[in-house]
Write a protein that holds these residues in place. Sequence first.
Motif, PDB file in Angstrom:
ATOM      1  N   ALA A 110       0.808  -1.221   0.000  1.00 15.50           N
ATOM      2  CA  ALA A 110       0.000   0.000   0.000  1.00 15.50           C
ATOM      3  C   ALA A 110       0.841   1.270   0.000  1.00 15.50           C
ATOM      4  N   CYS A 111       1.951   1.301   0.726  1.00 16.33           N
ATOM      5  CA  CYS A 111       2.777   2.518   0.794  1.00 16.33           C
ATOM      6  C   CYS A 111       4.247   2.143   0.827  1.00 16.33           C
ATOM      7  N   LEU A 112       5.059   3.097   0.367  1.00 18.64           N
ATOM      8  CA  LEU A 112       6.514   2.912   0.366  1.00 18.64           C
ATOM      9  C   LEU A 112       7.166   4.233   0.742  1.00 18.64           C
ATOM     10  N   SER A 123       7.951  -0.467   3.831  1.00 18.13           N
ATOM     11  CA  SER A 123       6.766  -0.800   3.031  1.00 18.13           C
ATOM     12  C   SER A 123       5.632  -1.197   3.958  1.00 18.13           C
ATOM     13  N   VAL A 124       4.408  -0.985   3.490  1.00 16.63           N
ATOM     14  CA  VAL A 124       3.220  -1.356   4.270  1.00 16.63           C
ATOM     15  C   VAL A 124       2.380  -2.282   3.406  1.00 16.63           C
ATOM     16  N   GLY A 125       1.961  -3.433   3.971  1.00 19.07           N
ATOM     17  CA  GLY A 125       1.200  -4.411   3.208  1.00 19.07           C
ATOM     18  C   GLY A 125      -0.293  -4.176   3.290  1.00 19.07           C
ATOM     19  N   MET A 131       1.007  -5.217   7.636  1.00 15.68           N
ATOM     20  CA  MET A 131       2.394  -5.396   8.072  1.00 15.68           C
ATOM     21  C   MET A 131       3.284  -4.253   7.596  1.00 15.68           C
ATOM     22  N   ILE A 132       4.142  -3.795   8.506  1.00 17.98           N
ATOM     23  CA  ILE A 132       5.152  -2.794   8.145  1.00 17.98           C
ATOM     24  C   ILE A 132       6.494  -3.512   8.091  1.00 17.98           C
ATOM     25  N   ALA A 146       6.734  -5.532  11.626  1.00 17.07           N
ATOM     26  CA  ALA A 146       5.796  -5.419  12.746  1.00 17.07           C
ATOM     27  C   ALA A 146       4.401  -5.256  12.168  1.00 17.07           C
ATOM     28  N   PRO A 147       3.381  -5.773  12.883  1.00 18.65           N
ATOM     29  CA  PRO A 147       2.013  -5.512  12.425  1.00 18.65           C
ATOM     30  C   PRO A 147       1.725  -4.012  12.536  1.00 18.65           C
ATOM     31  N   GLY A 148       1.196  -3.411  11.463  1.00 19.98           N
ATOM     32  CA  GLY A 148       1.040  -1.949  11.440  1.00 19.98           C
ATOM     33  C   GLY A 148      -0.153  -1.463  12.237  1.00 19.98           C
ATOM     34  N   HIS A 149      -1.331  -1.986  11.903  1.00 21.47           N
ATOM     35  CA  HIS A 149      -2.553  -1.536  12.574  1.00 21.47           C
ATOM     36  C   HIS A 149      -3.660  -2.482  12.148  1.00 21.47           C
TER      37      HIS A 149
END
Length: 1335
Positions: A110-112, A123-125, A131-132, A146-149
């Motif tokens: 999703a983001c970089l 990166s964010v999955g 996941m970050i 780490a799990p992002g949110h």
Amino acid sequence: MADRTAPNCHLRLEWVYGYRGHQCRNNLYYTAAKEIVYFVAGVGVVYNTREHKQKFYLGHNDDIISLALHPERVLVATGQVGKEPYICVWDSYTVQTVSILKDIHTHGIACLAFDLEGQCLVSVGLDSKNMICVWDWRRGKVLATAPGHTDRIFDISWDLYQPSKLVSCGVKHIKFWSLCGNALTPRRGVFGKTGDLQTILCLACARDEVTYSGALNGDIYVWKGINLVRTVQGAHGSGIFSMNACEEGFATGGRDGCVRLWDLNFKPITVIDLRETDQGYKGLSVRSVCWRGDHILVGTQDSEIFEVVVHERNKPFLIMQGHCEGELWALAVHPTKPLAMTGSDDRSVRIWSLIDHALIARCNMEEPIRCAAVSTDGIHLALGMKDGSFTVLRVRDMTEVVHIKDRKEAIHELKYSSDGAHLAVGCNDNSVDIYGVVQRYKKVGECIGSTSFITHMDWSTDSKYLQTNDGGGKRYFYKMPSGKEVTNKEEIKLVQWSTWTCVLGPEVNGIWPKYSDINDINSVDANFANQILVTADDYGLVKLFRYPCLKKGAKFRKYLGHSAHITNARWSYDYQWVITIGGADHSVFQWKFVPERKSKEALHIAPQETLAESNSEESDSDQSDVPEMDSEIEQETQLSYRRQVYKDDLPQLKEQCKEKHRASTTKKREKAPGNSIRLHFIHGYRGYDCRSNLFYTQTGEIVYHVAAVGVVYNRQQNTQRFYLGHNDDILCLAIHPLKDYVATGQVGRDSSIHIWETEMLKPLSVLKGYHQYGVCAVDFSADGKRLASVGLDDNHTIVLWDWRKGEKLSAIRGSKDKIFVIKINPYIPDKLVTAGIKHIKFWHKTGGGLIGRKGNMGKTETMMCAVYGWTEEMVFSGTSTGDICIWRDMYLIKTVKAHDGPVFSMHALEKGFVTGGKDGVVALWDDTFERCLKTYAIKRAVLAPGSKGLLLEDNPSIRAISLGHGHILVGTKNGEILEVDKSGPITLLVQGHMEGEVWGLATHPHLPICATVSDDKTLRIWDLSPSHCMLAVRKLKKGGRCCSFSPDGKALAVGLNDGSFIIVNADTLEDLVSFHHRKDVISDIRFSPGAGKYLVVASCDGFADIYNVMSSKRVGVCRGSQSYITHMDWDRRGKLLQINTGAKEQLFFEAPRGKQQIIPATEVEKIDWYSWTGVLGPVCEGIWPLVSEVTDVTAASLTNDKKVLATGDDFGYVKLFKYPVKGKFAKCKRYVAHSTHVTNVRWTHDDALLVTVGGSDTSLIIWTHENEGHREPRQCDSEESDIESEDDGGYDSDVTRENEMNYTIKALSASIRTMSGIKPHLQQKELSVDERFCF
């Protein structure tokens, strides 16, 4: 017959119209070269506005949804969606891949964001935990995850003023992260009373721990540390989608269509309202802003890119346009001008200039548009709508001519006749209406007959016929303009079609895969002039075929770019371009057609690099100009290494069977015997399906493999030492450049590679987790630090390892076809070459991925071996036709004829090469393959006088070659290892059976020799004394499955697979007598004891015939068995026969007549049996394991002192039991060396040795028998059986649980070479031979 090869012309992507604005943010930037970088569909685009040129990055295989620019502004990172999404870091100048990052995220990226130095990428999955992941992107390594949110994350950014700090934001949260070591720890932002808790869409970091963020309601939230300190209210009218920090300050863009500029303290400078400008419109929404000096780039939701010069901010330039969100289906090309027309669900129709690469007209309609057509004079444009109506516009000024609604369902296809008089309109309600153009589009006919929606239509050149395709896969013909159906096939054959856009019909049979009947090809268009067909399908592929292509599964070239289904493809009026449109990605691609003669000139341009083999890859079907396949290679390609049950499956199977067992543990189980066996010598070498698997070690010993054993052979002493870490067939072997470590890869569900050292035979590292079914090739890098391996899965996955750490560096799908060899470039360890069936590929490592390009060789050749030459770009490969191909980079420079038949092995020397082929010749070459310096033919005549064993045939096929210690080492397909002296004489060192199962085994009644017979059609006599060699061999007309010595050892009976058997002289192997009474395989054969008066011969049709040896007559037949006969034994008097069958029957017959006897179990034990090789009955009940099928235990043999029973089973285990083995599930000692089923086991006459043969591993293994009390310090005997019973020590429940836990070992790493031994905590307990793989 039509040519079935792929066409020689090409397509080159020239322009992409559009920009991905929907569902993406912050994806538009200026590069250092002042070019603009963004993405559309699955393509990264670099657009030079000054020269109006585009470059494309084609390394993705699905929609790109995120983009970040490196701080130096040359490198770009892009992330895609998909089941196994990956990130590509690429150079915006060369559009080549620099690194690939994969294997962490699922669903999409999703983001970089890059950090300030550009060393790390975050990166964010799109997975459920968002996941970050922080990457060392150059090395392709994960630093932290780490799990992002729990909810979506919309933006992430590094704090540019505090190292190792990040901020992420999303649905109703903002989090402040710190990276320490490999841990990412978050702290949630505290909204407090300063502002409402709401969704944060974008952010930017400033000095002194200040963070600015844009919220959904249009406010700017300002954070200090983790606390919200103030808000800038009403910065935008609604959600702020994008925020960009630059030297001058900050730019924000929102859903309100405004861009605002702020100074470094977030004080407003100016506002630009794009809705109010000339090109603006109501509802314009800004998704991305980039402020650079006095220029601002703005990307909108509706696929436009604006460029604003700050001091003329009310005059933005519209530099890119595309269709808005919604499916794009309608495409038509102008009949006389370079124009394309498209119409979409966004209700707009657009006209594009193919020369200026620009939108020149646009008109909004009332309804979504599904198809389009331009009249033959180019004046009218007809549009079919989703609501069943169609509209005709004048192309000149886009004014309406007529609007007609005769139908209720969508119009999917319409076409003008070639004379321009009629328009055919195909509807989803299965009908085609015909309208007269001159009569102001009055309906003049109707075609009824189709039972499904109309998908494609074409008019004939004389406008008298129309053909249609429908969704049911049917083809119809109609007379025009009345619409009457035509069914006369002869009439149809004479029709000439003015266009061909139908997907059905003999002319386009070849576009469909051989065995498919699916509707996944959406569009076709024929280029009659060049006889080329273009197709567009649901998988995002544009393909070129020859036209006509009559046979299913024709060859093609394929091109990637569109991410999902392509809805339409058309040639431009002059066949210069192909236009394709993407459904979901609503983009328009313009491809330049490079015809045949030009494509040769264009070869020197490096092909645009792609990760998925997109650039003009051949199709999957067989090509017509492929040379005939060599029989050996053909055989090898068909070998399957899949097992129904793998050893890895045993623990689960045992678990399932434990219940059964618990019921039967009332009896005390039989103890394991005190005696043990030790692996002593193996006859055999795996040559029939492996290559280049034979080397000299540092000390001059020879290392190779057979069955599941790595063998180190000392040729001076004729002794072997064994590496027993594997538990199934080893298929490949490579030696470390220092020649003291070896890597071997095996078959297995999750197959492993072991790196072990040849001196102590200890494992240094075990690599698992990436190869399914098996590992077929391995290679060390020149510095010895890396290892490359290839798997046997369908994609032949290639993995590059840092083997000491047990770490995967990169992985990629290798090829659909089998790969035979992998080699790491000795000069640049980031480069590799793989070769195999119909291909050679050149790879280079990019981060966690590898990028491959096929070698250009004109016609496709199968490559059997490859080596790097004297410079980093030179590669030499051996083909299946006997040529050596010489490559520079990926281009073939020349070929040299080297052998008759395939070149199987090749070895590079300091000055020159040595090759070996199927023709049995070893050739020495100079370093350019200009001259062949010397050849050695492997012939019996040149065998050195003292050579052990016998060469089976002259010129055996050579599978492995290696040099060292003044000799050439040669491995043959026939399982022989030979040493060729440079001066010519050949010494035979090791040999075994050739390919084919080995079942027949007999030991001599009073000499240390044994006989074997195999499906390879040979009968062999082996010396078991220290000379360990083959004493005699005879070729048979058929393969055999059993043999037996007469009691005096002078005769040898052999049962053959065609139902015949022979008795031969045991010394000369010459025939004494032969019989042929049965049709099925002879499964066992036995002389009666004493004088050997009778011979009993059992066959798979369930009969055992008894012959009188003296009179050579059949005197009796044992009938009554319900299945094939598996084992037979005589009693000591030679009067009674015991027979086992496949139906698990234990039967008794009297000799010589063969009368069946019923004998109670208690009596059977009392009988004095001359031999015991059966597996049934109370005395061997305990040999059957928990997971036993009928034929699980294949062989047994009892020592002459009747104390120890040895068995062989389908899992490759040799086991020793204490005899008699009464009661179920007796304890045993278990040994691994064979890979699959052990077909036969026999003790020698004095019980000193146990001899075992493996079925398909073709090996003959000799074990020394060590009596009770004889212990070697290294061998701690295992008292293991297949299960631990509850009465073995009553574990506490916790201990039991802990005992049954399965831990996966990532790697057993040893430290650097100079240290000896392994650190205590990494030490693997050296298992005894018995204990290995006792589950």
